[in-house]
Design an enzyme around this catalytic site. Structure first.
Site, PDB file in Angstrom:
ATOM      1  N   GLU A  48      20.256 -30.378  14.267  1.00  0.00           N
ATOM      2  CA  GLU A  48      20.406 -30.910  15.626  1.00  0.00           C
ATOM      3  C   GLU A  48      21.591 -30.257  16.328  1.00  0.00           C
ATOM      4  O   GLU A  48      22.660 -30.080  15.730  1.00  0.00           O
ATOM      5  CB  GLU A  48      20.624 -32.418  15.513  1.00  0.00           C
ATOM      6  CG  GLU A  48      19.930 -33.212  16.568  1.00  0.00           C
ATOM      7  CD  GLU A  48      18.416 -33.173  16.452  1.00  0.00           C
ATOM      8  OE1 GLU A  48      17.792 -32.369  17.192  1.00  0.00           O
ATOM      9  OE2 GLU A  48      17.851 -33.921  15.651  1.00  0.00           O
ATOM     10  N   HIS A  49      21.391 -29.914  17.593  1.00  0.00           N
ATOM     11  CA  HIS A  49      22.407 -29.240  18.404  1.00  0.00           C
ATOM     12  C   HIS A  49      22.821 -27.903  17.775  1.00  0.00           C
ATOM     13  O   HIS A  49      23.974 -27.485  17.879  1.00  0.00           O
ATOM     14  CB  HIS A  49      23.626 -30.153  18.641  1.00  0.00           C
ATOM     15  CG  HIS A  49      23.300 -31.284  19.572  1.00  0.00           C
ATOM     16  ND1 HIS A  49      23.301 -31.139  20.935  1.00  0.00           N
ATOM     17  CD2 HIS A  49      22.883 -32.541  19.325  1.00  0.00           C
ATOM     18  CE1 HIS A  49      22.940 -32.285  21.496  1.00  0.00           C
ATOM     19  NE2 HIS A  49      22.676 -33.156  20.543  1.00  0.00           N
ATOM     20  N   ASP A  72      20.307 -25.243  18.044  1.00  0.00           N
ATOM     21  CA  ASP A  72      19.489 -24.173  18.648  1.00  0.00           C
ATOM     22  C   ASP A  72      20.262 -23.366  19.693  1.00  0.00           C
ATOM     23  O   ASP A  72      20.189 -22.134  19.702  1.00  0.00           O
ATOM     24  CB  ASP A  72      18.137 -24.696  19.187  1.00  0.00           C
ATOM     25  CG  ASP A  72      18.232 -25.748  20.274  1.00  0.00           C
ATOM     26  OD1 ASP A  72      19.346 -26.252  20.554  1.00  0.00           O
ATOM     27  OD2 ASP A  72      17.177 -26.084  20.858  1.00  0.00           O
ATOM     28  N   ALA A 105      12.331 -41.096  25.229  1.00  0.00           N
ATOM     29  CA  ALA A 105      12.544 -41.585  23.861  1.00  0.00           C
ATOM     30  C   ALA A 105      13.066 -40.473  22.959  1.00  0.00           C
ATOM     31  O   ALA A 105      13.245 -40.672  21.763  1.00  0.00           O
ATOM     32  CB  ALA A 105      11.250 -42.158  23.306  1.00  0.00           C
ATOM     33  N   GLY A 106      13.267 -39.277  23.525  1.00  0.00           N
ATOM     34  CA  GLY A 106      13.770 -38.171  22.713  1.00  0.00           C
ATOM     35  C   GLY A 106      12.688 -37.531  21.864  1.00  0.00           C
ATOM     36  O   GLY A 106      12.981 -36.909  20.851  1.00  0.00           O
ATOM     37  N   SER A 127       8.780 -35.330  25.429  1.00  0.00           N
ATOM     38  CA  SER A 127       7.639 -35.470  26.333  1.00  0.00           C
ATOM     39  C   SER A 127       7.698 -34.385  27.419  1.00  0.00           C
ATOM     40  O   SER A 127       6.652 -33.900  27.868  1.00  0.00           O
ATOM     41  CB  SER A 127       7.601 -36.860  26.966  1.00  0.00           C
ATOM     42  OG  SER A 127       8.773 -37.083  27.713  1.00  0.00           O
ATOM     43  N   ASP A 169      12.504 -27.539  21.308  1.00  0.00           N
ATOM     44  CA  ASP A 169      11.413 -28.450  21.660  1.00  0.00           C
ATOM     45  C   ASP A 169      10.141 -27.679  22.017  1.00  0.00           C
ATOM     46  O   ASP A 169       9.043 -28.014  21.561  1.00  0.00           O
ATOM     47  CB  ASP A 169      11.827 -29.331  22.851  1.00  0.00           C
ATOM     48  CG  ASP A 169      13.093 -30.114  22.561  1.00  0.00           C
ATOM     49  OD1 ASP A 169      13.469 -30.224  21.375  1.00  0.00           O
ATOM     50  OD2 ASP A 169      13.716 -30.594  23.519  1.00  0.00           O
TER      51      ASP A 169
HETATM   52  C1  GLA Z   1      17.278 -31.479  23.042  1.00  0.00           C
HETATM   53  C2  GLA Z   1      17.119 -30.026  23.493  1.00  0.00           C
HETATM   54  C3  GLA Z   1      16.939 -29.088  22.295  1.00  0.00           C
HETATM   55  C4  GLA Z   1      18.009 -29.327  21.246  1.00  0.00           C
HETATM   56  C5  GLA Z   1      18.155 -30.816  20.933  1.00  0.00           C
HETATM   57  C6  GLA Z   1      19.305 -31.106  20.024  1.00  0.00           C
HETATM   58  O1  GLA Z   1      16.087 -31.936  22.473  1.00  0.00           O
HETATM   59  O2  GLA Z   1      16.012 -29.902  24.351  1.00  0.00           O
HETATM   60  O3  GLA Z   1      16.932 -27.767  22.737  1.00  0.00           O
HETATM   61  O4  GLA Z   1      19.222 -28.758  21.639  1.00  0.00           O
HETATM   62  O5  GLA Z   1      18.335 -31.590  22.106  1.00  0.00           O
HETATM   63  O6  GLA Z   1      19.070 -30.575  18.751  1.00  0.00           O
END
Ligand code: GLA
Length: 392
Positions: A41-42, A44, A129-130, A133, A182
């Site tokens: 996470e964080h 990319d 919701a992360g 979407s 994503d």
């Molecule tokens: C969001 C961003 C992704 C990524 C995540 C964290 O989903 O769209 O590019 O940076 O946060 O991992």
């Protein structure tokens, strides 16, 4: 039909809905999934590694060309509303329709101009919701428009190019400085696999992730936390990472190793930057260890990696919130092998890896926690790694 999240499935209804809104049949219909990130996470936007899976929940786009330059977008989630855009200029659309407009614009900028379009979208994914979407919407529309301009995106390299265009749409039109995870998940994931993404090169590796065969399940808990300041906090994290990389004289934090964390140069960073860097560096290492374990068939052993990722996101990167931490703790207390926040943070969803026959127990424990703290009702569903975007 009602899906696991209490929403409606989209099936073939997008075709009928397109017809009733625009008075004709669409030329093509594409589906693109949302994602959960297993770990990474964080990382990319720091040129690092992540390991998402595509969800069985999708967004559908039914699209037909027009004989002018007008873009019209309608959505099953917003009955009666048609957003009409006479010209496509980035940043002009404030609404949800900007994701559709953005990818049409980015395709046009890349010389793949479909002219005017009518677009109808329908989604099984909850917004905010992360679960990506927005990427699902960009990729469903992108896939459909690519087909209409005669661009075959079946080859994986073409999909990687469409990822870049969808990212450009999000960065320049919607103005969110996100990375490529994503859209990569939505376009390049395959059934039964997690996707190892190396964001530096955009190379992907399909990693077998068959939970059912191991008697495991991945529970997704939608905390339904109200999101606040998500864009500005995300942008601030990204800026801190870029500044730290510049101070260290490296192209990106991908170039900092775990051993480097103890060197005087890295130790000389201010305390906050040091913690942000430590998250990114250790998270990259956790992704690679997780992939090794999966490739060895030691699926349960990835649990501690997930939990360590959560602790790092909570303490070093500071993108968690109390409700999410309470969800993770409840899942772990109820016997999960590992649990963590997934996605950009500040709310959204938690994933928990557990034996399939303990999932009800996990849900009950989380529900008790929510009731005791007045957090309302969380959403629950279990996921199997699913296919990326495709034509229906
Ligand atoms: C969001 C961003 C992704 C990524 C995540 C964290 O989903 O769209 O590019 O940076 O946060 O991992």
């Amino acid at each position: 039909m009602v899906n696991a999240l209490g929403g409606f499935t989209v099936d073939d209804s997008a075709v009928a809905d397109f017809r009733s809104v625009f008075g004709r049949a669409p030329e093509t219909v594409w589906a693109a999934p949302g994602r959960v990130n297993v770990i990474g996470e964080h990382t990319d936007y720091n040129d690092g590694f992540s390991l998402p899976i595509a969800l069985p929940l999708r967004t559908i786009a039914a699209v037909g060309r027009r004989d002018d330059n007008v873009l019209r977008v309608a959505s099953a989630q917003r009955p009666g509303e048609i957003v009409t855009l006479p010209d496509l200029v980035p940043g002009k659309t404030e609404s949800w329709a900007s994701y559709a407009a953005g990818i049409v614009w980015a395709l046009r900028e890349a010389g793949r101009d479909a002219g005017g379009l009518d677009v109808f979208v329908d989604s099984e994914l909850p917004e905010g919701a992360g679960l990506s979407s927005s990427a699902a919407l960009e990729c469903a529309v992108g896939g459909a428009v690519a087909e209409l301009v005669g661009w075959n995106i079946e080859p994986d390299l073409a999909r990687a190019e469409l990822v870049r265009l969808a990212q450009r749409a999000e960065n320049e039109d919607v103005r969110a400085p996100t990375g490529i995870m994503d859209q990569t998940a939505s376009l390049r994931c395959t059934d039964g696999h997690a996707l190892l993404l190396d964001a530096r090169t955009a190379a992907v590796t399909q990693v077998p992730f068959d939970l059912r065969a191991d008697g495991l399940a991945l529970l997704v808990v939608d905390s339904k936390t109200p999101h606040e300041h998500v864009h500005s906090e995300y942008a601030a994290r990204r800026r801190t990472c870029e500044e730290a990389a510049a101070t260290l004289g490296v192209p990106s934090l991908r170039d900092v190793s775990e051993e480097d964390l103890d060197t005087p140069a890295v130790r000389a960073l201010d305390e906050l930057s040091y913690r942000r860097v430590r998250h990114v560096v250790t998270e990259n290492a956790r992704v690679l260890r997780t992939v090794d374990l999966l490739e060895d068939g030691r699926v349960r052993e990835i649990g501690p990696m997930l939990t360590a990722s959560h602790a790092s996101l909570r303490d070093d990167y500071e993108v968690s919130v109390p409700r999410i931490d309470a969800t993770v703790d409840a899942a772990l207390d109820a016997g999960a092998y590992g649990a963590r926040i997934t996605g950009g943070g500040f709310g959204g969803c938690v994933i928990a890896l557990a034996d399939a026959d303990t999932i009800e127990q996990l849900q009950a424990a989380i529900q008790r926690t929510y009731a005791a703290r007045d957090y309302g009702q969380p959403g629950f569903f279990t996921v199997a790694p699913s296919a990326g975007a495709h034509r229906l």
